[in-house]
Motif scaffolding. Structure first.
Motif, PDB file in Angstrom:
ATOM      1  N   GLU A 270      95.551  58.914  20.006  1.00 43.39           N
ATOM      2  CA  GLU A 270      96.983  59.207  20.108  1.00 43.39           C
ATOM      3  C   GLU A 270      97.705  58.891  18.800  1.00 43.39           C
ATOM      4  OE1 GLU A 270      98.363  56.885  23.361  1.00 43.39           O
ATOM      5  OE2 GLU A 270      97.424  58.146  24.909  1.00 43.39           O
ATOM      6  N   ARG A 271      96.976  59.009  17.711  1.00 40.42           N
ATOM      7  CA  ARG A 271      97.541  58.670  16.399  1.00 40.42           C
ATOM      8  C   ARG A 271      98.713  59.579  16.044  1.00 40.42           C
ATOM      9  NH1 ARG A 271      94.075  58.926  10.765  1.00 40.42           N
ATOM     10  NH2 ARG A 271      95.850  58.888   9.308  1.00 40.42           N
ATOM     11  N   PRO A 272      99.899  59.022  15.793  1.00 40.56           N
ATOM     12  CA  PRO A 272     101.042  59.857  15.421  1.00 40.56           C
ATOM     13  C   PRO A 272     100.945  60.306  13.968  1.00 40.56           C
ATOM     14  CG  PRO A 272     101.676  57.549  15.425  1.00 40.56           C
ATOM     15  CD  PRO A 272     100.252  57.602  15.908  1.00 40.56           C
ATOM     16  N   ARG A 273     101.735  61.291  13.612  1.00 40.98           N
ATOM     17  CA  ARG A 273     101.755  61.806  12.246  1.00 40.98           C
ATOM     18  C   ARG A 273     102.999  61.302  11.518  1.00 40.98           C
ATOM     19  NH1 ARG A 273     101.440  66.030  15.494  1.00 40.98           N
ATOM     20  NH2 ARG A 273     103.476  66.766  14.765  1.00 40.98           N
ATOM     21  N   GLN A 274     102.847  61.073  10.243  1.00 45.89           N
ATOM     22  CA  GLN A 274     103.996  60.668   9.428  1.00 45.89           C
ATOM     23  C   GLN A 274     105.064  61.758   9.493  1.00 45.89           C
ATOM     24  OE1 GLN A 274     103.001  59.026   5.632  1.00 45.89           O
ATOM     25  NE2 GLN A 274     104.998  59.470   4.752  1.00 45.89           N
ATOM     26  N   GLY A 275     106.302  61.337   9.738  1.00 44.76           N
ATOM     27  CA  GLY A 275     107.413  62.278   9.857  1.00 44.76           C
ATOM     28  C   GLY A 275     107.656  62.777  11.260  1.00 44.76           C
ATOM     29  N   GLU A 276     106.739  62.484  12.200  1.00 46.63           N
ATOM     30  CA  GLU A 276     106.877  62.940  13.579  1.00 46.63           C
ATOM     31  C   GLU A 276     107.993  62.174  14.290  1.00 46.63           C
ATOM     32  OE1 GLU A 276     104.057  63.346  17.605  1.00 46.63           O
ATOM     33  OE2 GLU A 276     103.303  62.384  15.782  1.00 46.63           O
ATOM     34  N   ALA A 277     108.694  62.859  15.183  1.00 45.09           N
ATOM     35  CA  ALA A 277     109.729  62.221  15.999  1.00 45.09           C
ATOM     36  C   ALA A 277     109.122  61.752  17.313  1.00 45.09           C
ATOM     37  CB  ALA A 277     110.878  63.187  16.265  1.00 45.09           C
ATOM     38  N   LEU A 278     109.456  60.524  17.727  1.00 43.11           N
ATOM     39  CA  LEU A 278     108.932  59.936  18.952  1.00 43.11           C
ATOM     40  C   LEU A 278     110.070  59.314  19.752  1.00 43.11           C
ATOM     41  CD1 LEU A 278     105.854  58.003  17.512  1.00 43.11           C
ATOM     42  CD2 LEU A 278     105.808  60.240  18.627  1.00 43.11           C
ATOM     43  N   GLU A 279     109.929  59.344  21.063  1.00 41.69           N
ATOM     44  CA  GLU A 279     110.842  58.583  21.910  1.00 41.69           C
ATOM     45  C   GLU A 279     110.179  57.254  22.243  1.00 41.69           C
ATOM     46  OE1 GLU A 279     113.187  58.767  26.209  1.00 41.69           O
ATOM     47  OE2 GLU A 279     112.482  60.628  25.261  1.00 41.69           O
ATOM     48  N   VAL A 280     110.906  56.149  22.028  1.00 35.80           N
ATOM     49  CA  VAL A 280     110.335  54.817  22.216  1.00 35.80           C
ATOM     50  C   VAL A 280     111.341  53.910  22.914  1.00 35.80           C
ATOM     51  CG1 VAL A 280     108.872  55.000  20.157  1.00 35.80           C
ATOM     52  CG2 VAL A 280     111.165  54.009  19.954  1.00 35.80           C
ATOM     53  N   GLU A 281     110.832  52.784  23.391  1.00 35.73           N
ATOM     54  CA  GLU A 281     111.671  51.742  23.989  1.00 35.73           C
ATOM     55  C   GLU A 281     111.340  50.414  23.326  1.00 35.73           C
ATOM     56  OE1 GLU A 281     112.815  50.906  28.460  1.00 35.73           O
ATOM     57  OE2 GLU A 281     110.839  50.057  28.024  1.00 35.73           O
ATOM     58  N   ILE A 282     112.372  49.644  22.964  1.00 38.79           N
ATOM     59  CA  ILE A 282     112.144  48.345  22.327  1.00 38.79           C
ATOM     60  C   ILE A 282     111.516  47.388  23.332  1.00 38.79           C
ATOM     61  CG2 ILE A 282     113.219  46.351  21.214  1.00 38.79           C
ATOM     62  CD1 ILE A 282     113.144  48.869  19.491  1.00 38.79           C
ATOM     63  N   ARG A 283     110.349  46.876  22.966  1.00 36.44           N
ATOM     64  CA  ARG A 283     109.581  45.989  23.842  1.00 36.44           C
ATOM     65  C   ARG A 283     109.775  44.531  23.474  1.00 36.44           C
ATOM     66  NH1 ARG A 283     103.151  46.554  23.828  1.00 36.44           N
ATOM     67  NH2 ARG A 283     103.530  45.559  21.812  1.00 36.44           N
ATOM     68  N   THR A 284     109.850  44.216  22.177  1.00 32.84           N
ATOM     69  CA  THR A 284     110.178  42.859  21.729  1.00 32.84           C
ATOM     70  C   THR A 284     111.169  42.958  20.581  1.00 32.84           C
ATOM     71  OG1 THR A 284     108.394  42.701  20.081  1.00 32.84           O
ATOM     72  CG2 THR A 284     107.870  42.023  22.321  1.00 32.84           C
ATOM     73  N   GLU A 285     112.121  42.053  20.553  1.00 38.06           N
ATOM     74  CA  GLU A 285     113.127  42.053  19.494  1.00 38.06           C
ATOM     75  C   GLU A 285     112.547  41.444  18.215  1.00 38.06           C
ATOM     76  OE1 GLU A 285     117.035  41.749  22.417  1.00 38.06           O
ATOM     77  OE2 GLU A 285     116.510  40.066  21.126  1.00 38.06           O
ATOM     78  N   PRO A 286     113.157  41.740  17.065  1.00 42.65           N
ATOM     79  CA  PRO A 286     112.628  41.200  15.812  1.00 42.65           C
ATOM     80  C   PRO A 286     112.825  39.696  15.726  1.00 42.65           C
ATOM     81  CG  PRO A 286     114.736  42.271  15.426  1.00 42.65           C
ATOM     82  CD  PRO A 286     114.352  42.572  16.841  1.00 42.65           C
ATOM     83  N   ARG A 287     111.976  39.055  14.950  1.00 46.85           N
ATOM     84  CA  ARG A 287     112.123  37.642  14.635  1.00 46.85           C
ATOM     85  C   ARG A 287     111.769  37.452  13.176  1.00 46.85           C
ATOM     86  NH1 ARG A 287     106.793  35.428  15.515  1.00 46.85           N
ATOM     87  NH2 ARG A 287     105.461  37.004  16.493  1.00 46.85           N
ATOM     88  N   ILE A 288     111.939  36.269  12.667  1.00 46.46           N
ATOM     89  CA  ILE A 288     111.736  36.022  11.237  1.00 46.46           C
ATOM     90  C   ILE A 288     110.326  36.450  10.818  1.00 46.46           C
ATOM     91  CG2 ILE A 288     111.540  34.234   9.468  1.00 46.46           C
ATOM     92  CD1 ILE A 288     113.764  32.720  10.877  1.00 46.46           C
ATOM     93  N   GLY A 289     110.271  37.356   9.851  1.00 41.61           N
ATOM     94  CA  GLY A 289     109.002  37.819   9.331  1.00 41.61           C
ATOM     95  C   GLY A 289     108.303  38.856  10.182  1.00 41.61           C
ATOM     96  N   LYS A 290     108.907  39.273  11.299  1.00 37.95           N
ATOM     97  CA  LYS A 290     108.276  40.220  12.213  1.00 37.95           C
ATOM     98  C   LYS A 290     109.271  41.310  12.608  1.00 37.95           C
ATOM     99  CE  LYS A 290     104.398  37.827  12.684  1.00 37.95           C
ATOM    100  NZ  LYS A 290     103.065  38.328  12.267  1.00 37.95           N
ATOM    101  N   LEU A 291     108.794  42.565  12.585  1.00 38.44           N
ATOM    102  CA  LEU A 291     109.614  43.664  13.058  1.00 38.44           C
ATOM    103  C   LEU A 291     109.698  43.657  14.578  1.00 38.44           C
ATOM    104  CD1 LEU A 291     108.290  46.673  10.920  1.00 38.44           C
ATOM    105  CD2 LEU A 291     110.435  45.435  10.600  1.00 38.44           C
ATOM    106  N   ALA A 292     110.704  44.358  15.098  1.00 36.67           N
ATOM    107  CA  ALA A 292     110.725  44.651  16.528  1.00 36.67           C
ATOM    108  C   ALA A 292     109.511  45.511  16.856  1.00 36.67           C
ATOM    109  CB  ALA A 292     112.012  45.387  16.889  1.00 36.67           C
ATOM    110  N   THR A 293     109.023  45.417  18.085  1.00 39.31           N
ATOM    111  CA  THR A 293     107.942  46.295  18.515  1.00 39.31           C
ATOM    112  C   THR A 293     108.472  47.222  19.597  1.00 39.31           C
ATOM    113  OG1 THR A 293     107.104  44.812  20.239  1.00 39.31           O
ATOM    114  CG2 THR A 293     106.232  44.523  18.007  1.00 39.31           C
ATOM    115  N   ALA A 294     107.858  48.410  19.671  1.00 41.97           N
ATOM    116  CA  ALA A 294     108.321  49.424  20.611  1.00 41.97           C
ATOM    117  C   ALA A 294     107.177  49.916  21.478  1.00 41.97           C
ATOM    118  CB  ALA A 294     108.961  50.586  19.855  1.00 41.97           C
ATOM    119  N   ARG A 295     107.541  50.454  22.616  1.00 46.39           N
ATOM    120  CA  ARG A 295     106.593  51.106  23.524  1.00 46.39           C
ATOM    121  C   ARG A 295     106.767  52.611  23.389  1.00 46.39           C
ATOM    122  NH1 ARG A 295     106.920  53.275  28.660  1.00 46.39           N
ATOM    123  NH2 ARG A 295     109.136  52.698  28.836  1.00 46.39           N
TER     124      ARG A 295
END
Length: 346
Positions: free
Chosen positions: A77-102
């Motif tokens: 299920e590898r996405p392509r650079q430039g592709e548009a995706l619908e996502v949901e934020i799963r974890t909020e960002p913290r120091i040194g870490k980006l937010a993660t999405a589903r």
């Protein structure tokens, strides 16, 4: 049986809400007017793939408005650079870490916020269930007390003894100290302290918003592993699904993992150096001025604080002027200690 209630303190530029467990703060949620809604837990967005790391099974997303997140993917299920995706934020960002999405699925168009995250009230009602929140002056006092406990490192245990909670980049370490806990039999006293430590630590970790790998250094030796495991499961049950608890080791430690979801409250309240941030102190200043202004309607107010705090408070001070009138003056005084705030009615 444990009882949970909740409160909401609607301030100027900041709303704080929390859950009380048998009268003690268990959770603290903070929303500030300048927080990005695109990074809030549960927000749904149309994002664009900025970069793909196949070896990590991860893609980095442009959420728009300068915000970023990461999303994991399966090999097929590898996405392509430039592709548009619908996502949901799963974890909020913290120091040194980006937010993660589903990943929800493919999309079309530029990055945009599609659906806002649940409101603070919705989050609290989901945690507590029925009942109306405490508001007003009592809620403000409860929020202040919860903030103070979040910022503490040492926390007392009922019956005596303490725990020290210290987060690092890799894990959160919790040290159990029996201290001057009373009792005739040392082994029994130590057992009671360890059981109390698991219960208190679970509540305080939820209050601080800390997750990931947690390591307890239990007091004493020759532990009752079955009793400790049962107590740990009960204490951390509200954090499920996703809690995993290991058996006590021969070194007297218990390791467990707790899912990360929201941003740690300690990071919201402090700066990169671990001290209370200028933004947090700015909101304290505004609350102090508002309280004095309410107690002395029509009176002139003056305040002094660190210059950085005065600068950080400007947006909320503008809102305060709209509420009580421009009858206050705030001076930045470099001679004052970092957390020192002086407010006077004239």
């Amino acid at each position: 049986m444990s009882r949970r209630t909740y409160f909401i303190d609607r301030g100027l530029g900041e709303t704080r809400g929390g859950v009380l467990l048998d009268g003690r703060p268990e959770r603290l949620l903070i929303q500030r007017d300048d927080d990005s809604p695109r990074l809030a837990l549960g927000a749904r967005l149309r994002a664009r793939v900025r970069h793909v790391e196949p070896a990590l099974g991860m893609a980095f997303l442009d959420l728009g408005a300068g915000d970023e997140a990461s999303v994991s993917f399966k090999p097929d299920e590898r996405p392509r650079q430039g592709e548009a995706l619908e996502v949901e934020i799963r974890t909020e960002p913290r120091i040194g870490k980006l937010a993660t999405a589903r990943l929800i699925g493919p999309a079309q168009g530029e990055p945009v916020l599609l659906e806002s995250a649940p409101s603070l009230l919705d989050q609290l009602q989901r945690l507590v269930g029925e009942g109306e929140p405490v508001t007003g002056r009592v809620a403000r006092q409860l929020a202040d007390e919860a903030e103070a406990e979040v910022l503490e490192v040492i926390h007392p245990l009922p019956g005596g003894g303490t725990i020290a909670i210290e987060p690092t980049r890799a894990l959160t370490a919790i040290d159990v100290d029996v201290g001057e806990r009373k009792g005739q039999e040392a082994k029994r006293v130590t057992r009671q302290a360890n059981l109390a430590a698991l219960s208190v630590a679970a509540r305080v970790l939820r209050l601080k918003g800390l997750g990931g790998l947690i390591v307890f250094d239990m007091a004493g030796r020759g532990h009752d592993g079955a009793a400790l495991m049962a107590a740990a499961r009960a204490a951390f049950n509200p954090d499920n699904p996703g809690v995993s608890i290991g058996p006590i080791s021969r070194f007297g430690t218990i390791e467990l993992t707790v899912p990360r979801r929201g941003r740690p409250v300690t990071e919201i309240l402090t700066d990169g150096a671990g001290r209370v941030s200028a933004r947090t102190l700015g909101h304290r200043l505004v609350r102090r001025l508002e309280a004095e202004g309410t107690a002395a309607p029509g009176g002139r107010l003056s305040a002094a604080c660190s210059p950085a705090v005065a600068e950080a408070a400007k947006p909320a001070l503008a809102l305060l002027a709209g509420r009580i009138g421009a009858r206050f003056e705030v001076k930045g005084d470099p001679a004052l200690a970092w957390e020192q705030i002086e407010v006077h009615a004239r």
